[in-house]
Design an enzyme around this catalytic site. Structure first.
Site, PDB file in Angstrom:
ATOM      1  N   HIS A  75      13.865  23.200 -33.314  1.00  0.00           N
ATOM      2  CA  HIS A  75      14.978  23.748 -34.070  1.00  0.00           C
ATOM      3  C   HIS A  75      15.847  22.645 -34.686  1.00  0.00           C
ATOM      4  O   HIS A  75      16.221  22.703 -35.862  1.00  0.00           O
ATOM      5  CB  HIS A  75      15.817  24.626 -33.145  1.00  0.00           C
ATOM      6  N   CYS A 131      -0.565  21.976 -45.882  1.00  0.00           N
ATOM      7  CA  CYS A 131       0.628  22.835 -45.919  1.00  0.00           C
ATOM      8  C   CYS A 131       1.404  22.815 -44.603  1.00  0.00           C
ATOM      9  O   CYS A 131       2.322  23.598 -44.424  1.00  0.00           O
ATOM     10  CB  CYS A 131       0.252  24.265 -46.284  1.00  0.00           C
TER      11      CYS A 131
HETATM   12  C1  PEP Z   1       0.245  24.779 -39.666  1.00  0.00           C
HETATM   13  O1  PEP Z   1      -0.257  25.129 -38.594  1.00  0.00           O
HETATM   14  O2  PEP Z   1       0.368  23.593 -40.021  1.00  0.00           O
HETATM   15  C2  PEP Z   1       0.740  25.795 -40.615  1.00  0.00           C
HETATM   16  C3  PEP Z   1       1.128  25.466 -41.826  1.00  0.00           C
HETATM   17  O3  PEP Z   1       0.834  27.070 -40.139  1.00  0.00           O
HETATM   18  P1  PEP Z   1       2.049  27.554 -39.199  1.00  0.00           P
HETATM   19  O4  PEP Z   1       2.987  26.412 -39.050  1.00  0.00           O
HETATM   20  O5  PEP Z   1       2.640  28.723 -39.882  1.00  0.00           O
HETATM   21  O6  PEP Z   1       1.303  27.898 -37.955  1.00  0.00           O
END
Ligand code: PEP
Ligand code: MG
Length: 563
Positions: free
Chosen positions: A195, A493
């Site tokens: 957080h 991502c």
């Molecule tokens: C990840 O795992 O890097 C991702 C982008 O998905 P989340 O953070 O939503 O699990």
């Protein structure tokens, strides 16, 4: 660690840098008061009714204070404060404490015992519920302070800039922090996705987490924070410190002036996309510098939805994101339900180890209609925005048949199909996966969690949940290489894409797009504008063979001429 240089002794504490920047100011510690004893003499029968009243007054005062702060704040800060305030008046928790008071437990001890019970329930539930335990502890401490006639604990109130230090910060502590007063944050625990990191990133406050030796820094001592390197140094010559801050201010000015689309110093385009979760987030991204959406986390729309929404209603939820980007790419992730993102209508309730359980595409594998309905809804919403280039991708794919199944369903609906690379098995077989799908996107948060066998939610494992871990970098490099070989897009991502230094390394590896929180785009774009593709490639080569995350960072900085 102590260092003697030209008769100046400095002490440096190391942590994991999560929001880059340099600051120099006196340290200000946030300390929680010591916990009162768990047991105390029983209340007489005649005292119990008044004790319940005291408890009610204390919880109400805490809730009122937090609601008041919420109404003065906006955006995420207001949401965080409202959630914490609601916990202070949570009926089940209050009933638990009141029951104990009526049986003779003094209010302070009853508050502690009721909280301990709920913390254990939340921890068992895991995921987002587990994250709520920090809020619950925070509410407990505030209520106890009221019962004892003490001021509520929280961050120190200051009238001059400070470096805020804490074991960990609660959501209510960090909501609404003023960056001009709290010029840097360092915590002893926490991780890149904790957080504190998320709030610091949103507020643009330089931040270091998991600084194990933080207690070595005394309250009030001037400290130089370098949140590029992850260091806090005591005893630095003031002139040198101010020069370092001034140099960093130039970087900040560059970020403010930066406008997309992103290019390296030698003019090579790098596609920077936004991670969003709804229409409002997509509109904010479109107003910012995002070239499109690289990750639309659809499951976040449904965290409180008890029954699967109809195809029409889902289409209505997705369409605003496409409308925000009428001529650009939008990558929709199908439901990543389970583990840290429980979706009531899709997640199995009882799992011993949910991160390794039925999550992501596995949820829809158990209930095929969920995926089919969602893809129908995406296709339906896409029809309303024919100019938007809609791609769909599945989370947590670990087997080739899963990828074949998903790709078939997406292609049947005229949608470009991809998978997230989050599980090491997907990298091990990346050549075969890429033959099936149109693109892949690396979710570095989960890829790091599963590669390092380290819970991404754990505040104690930041060294392991660091995407700079050499093993994780190797997996990313291997995926990028295979993408280049097969001429298929490979995006990133996860949070790694939001790290300006790592973004250069990823670009050098051949990653074709980087997707991140909207406000992380300018720092990444500004950094990329300062380096050539050749330097990025050297950085990608340099990190190969690093012995740990710190070494990898140093090698990258060296190769990019930032050392
Ligand atoms: C990840 O795992 O890097 C991702 C982008 O998905 P989340 O953070 O939503 O699990
Ligand atoms: Mg993930």
């Amino acid at each position: 660690m102590n260092d003697t240089h030209e008769s100046v002794t400095t002490t440096t504490v190391y942590g994991t840098p999560v929001v880059p920047g340099v600051a120099y100011a006196p340290a200000a510690w946030t300390r929680r008061p010591p916990m009162p004893p768990q047991t105390a003499p029983e209340l007489a029968e005649a005292e119990r009714a008044d004790a319940v009243k005291d408890f009610d007054t204390a919880t109400q005062a805490v809730a009122d204070g937090l609601f008041q702060r919420a109404s003065a704040a906006d955006g995420h800060a207001a949401e965080v404060l409202t959630v914490t305030a609601s916990l202070a008046t949570d009926r089940a928790w209050k009933r638990e404490a009141t029951g104990r008071i009526l049986k003779g437990t003094p209010p302070v001890q009853a508050t502690m015992a009721a909280t301990a019970k709920f913390i254990s329930l939340f921890e068992k539930a895991g995921g987002l519920m587990e994250e709520r335990t920090t809020d619950l502890r925070d509410v407990r401490d505030r209520v106890i302070a009221h019962l004892q006639g003490q001021p509520e604990p929280g961050i120190p109130v200051v009238d001059h800039p400070v470096v805020l230090l804490a074991d960990d910060l609660s959501p209510a502590d960090t909501a609404g922090l003023r960056p001009e007063l709290y010029v840097a944050i360092a915590t002893q625990v926490g991780g890149p996705t904790s957080h504190t990191s998320i709030i610091a990133r949103q507020l643009g406050i330089p931040c270091i987490v998991a600084a194990r030796e933080l207690a070595e820094i005394p309250d009030g001592a001037p400290v130089l924070v370098d949140a590029h390197e992850g260091t806090l140094t005591l005893g630095v010559d003031e002139g040198d410190a101010l020069a370092a801050v001034a140099e960093d201010a130039q970087r900040v000015a560059l970020i403010r002036q930066w406008r997309g689309p992103a290019r390296t110093a030698d003019g090579v385009p790098v596609q920077l996309l936004a991670n969003v979760q709804d229409g409002a987030g997509a509109r904010a991204a479109a107003e910012g510098q995002a070239e499109g959406v690289g990750l639309f986390r659809t499951e976040l729309l449904f965290l409180d939805t008890p029954v699967e929404p109809s195809v029409e209603s889902q289409a209505d939820s997705y369409a605003p994101v496409f409308q925000a980007f009428p001529t650009s790419k939008v990558v929709v992730r199908t439901l990543d339900a389970g583990s840290d993102k429980p979706v009531p209508f899709a997640t199995l309730s009882e799992e011993f180890n949910p991160a390794l359980g039925v999550r992501g595409i596995r949820t829809t594998g158990h209930n095929e209609a969920l995926l089919i309905n969602q893809l129908d809804a995406v296709a339906e919403a896409a029809k309303t925005q024919p100019g938007t280039d809609v791609w769909v991708m599945a989370p947590m794919v670990s087997t080739l048949p899963e990828a074949e199944w998903f790709t078939g369903l997406a292609h049947d609906r005229g949608l470009k199909a991809g998978i997230m690379i989050e599980v090491p098995s997907a990298v091990i077989l990346i050549d075969q996966f890429l033959q099936i799908v149109d693109f892949v996107s690396i979710g570095t948060n989960d890829l790091t969690q599963y590669t390092m066998a380290a819970d991404r939610m754990s505040p104690h494992l930041a060294e392991y949940t660091d995407p700079w871990q050499p093993a994780v970098l190797e997996l990313i490099a291997r995926t990028a290489r295979e993408g280049l070989h097969q001429d298929k897009p490979v995006g990133v991502c996860g949070e790694a894409a939001a790290d300006p230094l790592l973004a250069c390394v990823l670009t050098g590896m051949g990653i074709t797009s980087l997707s991140m929180a909207t406000n992380a785009i300018p720092p990444v774009g500004a950094q990329l504008s300062q380096v050539t593709l050749e330097q990025c490639r050297s950085a990608a080569t340099a990190v190969h063979g690093a012995r740990d995350a710190k070494d990898a960072r140093n090698r990258a900085r060296g190769a990019l001429g930032l050392a």
